[in-house]
Motif scaffolding. Structure first.
Motif, PDB file in Angstrom:
ATOM      1  N   LEU A  16      37.686  31.438  41.171  1.00 55.14           N
ATOM      2  CA  LEU A  16      38.417  30.364  40.454  1.00 55.14           C
ATOM      3  C   LEU A  16      39.951  30.508  40.040  1.00 55.14           C
ATOM      4  O   LEU A  16      40.712  29.862  39.751  1.00 55.14           O
ATOM      5  N   GLY A  17      40.161  31.935  39.967  1.00 53.59           N
ATOM      6  CA  GLY A  17      41.556  32.354  39.867  1.00 53.59           C
ATOM      7  C   GLY A  17      42.029  32.240  38.392  1.00 53.59           C
ATOM      8  O   GLY A  17      43.162  32.114  38.296  1.00 53.59           O
ATOM      9  N   HIS A  18      41.310  32.167  37.126  1.00 51.35           N
ATOM     10  CA  HIS A  18      41.921  32.262  35.979  1.00 51.35           C
ATOM     11  C   HIS A  18      42.754  33.299  35.822  1.00 51.35           C
ATOM     12  O   HIS A  18      42.562  34.461  36.076  1.00 51.35           O
ATOM     13  N   ARG A  19      43.807  32.934  35.141  1.00 51.39           N
ATOM     14  CA  ARG A  19      44.990  34.163  35.029  1.00 51.39           C
ATOM     15  C   ARG A  19      45.171  34.352  33.577  1.00 51.39           C
ATOM     16  O   ARG A  19      45.683  35.306  33.081  1.00 51.39           O
ATOM     17  N   ARG A  20      45.300  33.421  32.469  1.00 59.59           N
ATOM     18  CA  ARG A  20      45.454  33.484  31.097  1.00 59.59           C
ATOM     19  C   ARG A  20      44.177  33.738  30.487  1.00 59.59           C
ATOM     20  O   ARG A  20      43.967  33.103  29.528  1.00 59.59           O
ATOM     21  N   ILE A  21      43.639  34.862  30.584  1.00 63.25           N
ATOM     22  CA  ILE A  21      42.193  35.346  29.951  1.00 63.25           C
ATOM     23  C   ILE A  21      42.728  36.750  29.279  1.00 63.25           C
ATOM     24  O   ILE A  21      43.570  37.403  29.944  1.00 63.25           O
ATOM     25  N   GLU A  22      42.014  37.077  28.305  1.00 65.28           N
ATOM     26  CA  GLU A  22      42.070  38.443  27.543  1.00 65.28           C
ATOM     27  C   GLU A  22      41.305  39.126  28.402  1.00 65.28           C
ATOM     28  O   GLU A  22      40.282  39.045  28.908  1.00 65.28           O
ATOM     29  N   ARG A  23      42.107  40.447  29.026  1.00 65.16           N
ATOM     30  CA  ARG A  23      41.644  41.692  29.624  1.00 65.16           C
ATOM     31  C   ARG A  23      41.141  42.653  28.825  1.00 65.16           C
ATOM     32  O   ARG A  23      41.815  42.690  27.901  1.00 65.16           O
ATOM     33  N   PRO A  24      40.208  43.473  29.014  1.00 64.37           N
ATOM     34  CA  PRO A  24      39.242  43.462  30.141  1.00 64.37           C
ATOM     35  C   PRO A  24      38.274  42.331  30.016  1.00 64.37           C
ATOM     36  O   PRO A  24      37.828  41.778  28.996  1.00 64.37           O
ATOM     37  N   MET A  25      37.964  41.497  31.165  1.00 65.72           N
ATOM     38  CA  MET A  25      36.902  40.606  31.108  1.00 65.72           C
ATOM     39  C   MET A  25      35.715  41.265  31.817  1.00 65.72           C
ATOM     40  O   MET A  25      35.702  41.048  33.238  1.00 65.72           O
ATOM     41  N   ILE A  26      34.693  41.572  31.155  1.00 68.01           N
ATOM     42  CA  ILE A  26      33.615  42.402  31.746  1.00 68.01           C
ATOM     43  C   ILE A  26      32.597  41.086  32.039  1.00 68.01           C
ATOM     44  O   ILE A  26      32.368  40.407  31.253  1.00 68.01           O
ATOM     45  N   PRO A  27      31.984  41.309  33.121  1.00 65.38           N
ATOM     46  CA  PRO A  27      31.644  41.972  34.151  1.00 65.38           C
ATOM     47  C   PRO A  27      32.871  41.963  35.417  1.00 65.38           C
ATOM     48  O   PRO A  27      32.684  42.278  36.524  1.00 65.38           O
ATOM     49  N   PHE A  28      33.783  41.300  35.264  1.00 67.14           N
ATOM     50  CA  PHE A  28      34.866  40.544  36.405  1.00 67.14           C
ATOM     51  C   PHE A  28      35.785  41.513  36.758  1.00 67.14           C
ATOM     52  O   PHE A  28      36.209  41.599  37.711  1.00 67.14           O
ATOM     53  N   ASP A  29      36.076  42.403  35.917  1.00 63.55           N
ATOM     54  CA  ASP A  29      37.464  43.501  36.135  1.00 63.55           C
ATOM     55  C   ASP A  29      36.640  44.528  36.817  1.00 63.55           C
ATOM     56  O   ASP A  29      35.965  45.303  35.888  1.00 63.55           O
ATOM     57  N   ALA A  30      36.800  45.044  37.988  1.00 65.39           N
ATOM     58  CA  ALA A  30      36.116  45.938  38.617  1.00 65.39           C
ATOM     59  C   ALA A  30      36.628  47.463  38.126  1.00 65.39           C
ATOM     60  O   ALA A  30      36.072  48.602  38.214  1.00 65.39           O
ATOM     61  N   GLU A  31      37.821  47.353  37.673  1.00 66.84           N
ATOM     62  CA  GLU A  31      38.488  48.789  37.336  1.00 66.84           C
ATOM     63  C   GLU A  31      38.029  49.254  35.981  1.00 66.84           C
ATOM     64  O   GLU A  31      38.506  50.355  35.537  1.00 66.84           O
TER      65      GLU A  31
END
Length: 42
Positions: A16-31
């Motif tokens: 979906l390509g959401h860009r303006r979300i607070e990071r880290p977004m678990i479980p979507f950020d693999a790092e």
């Protein structure tokens, strides 16, 4: 059978390509490293 196709009810959330979300977004950020056992026992 499940077909992950683009559309109104897309289940592939990374695509979906959401860009303006607070990071880290678990479980979507693999790092993000796995939590330590000590962190889980709080």
């Amino acid at each position: 059978m499940m077909a992950l196709t683009p559309g109104g009810v897309d289940q592939d959330l990374v695509r979906l390509g959401h860009r303006r979300i607070e990071r880290p977004m678990i479980p979507f950020d693999a790092e993000i490293p796995a939590p330590a056992v000590a962190d889980l026992r709080r």
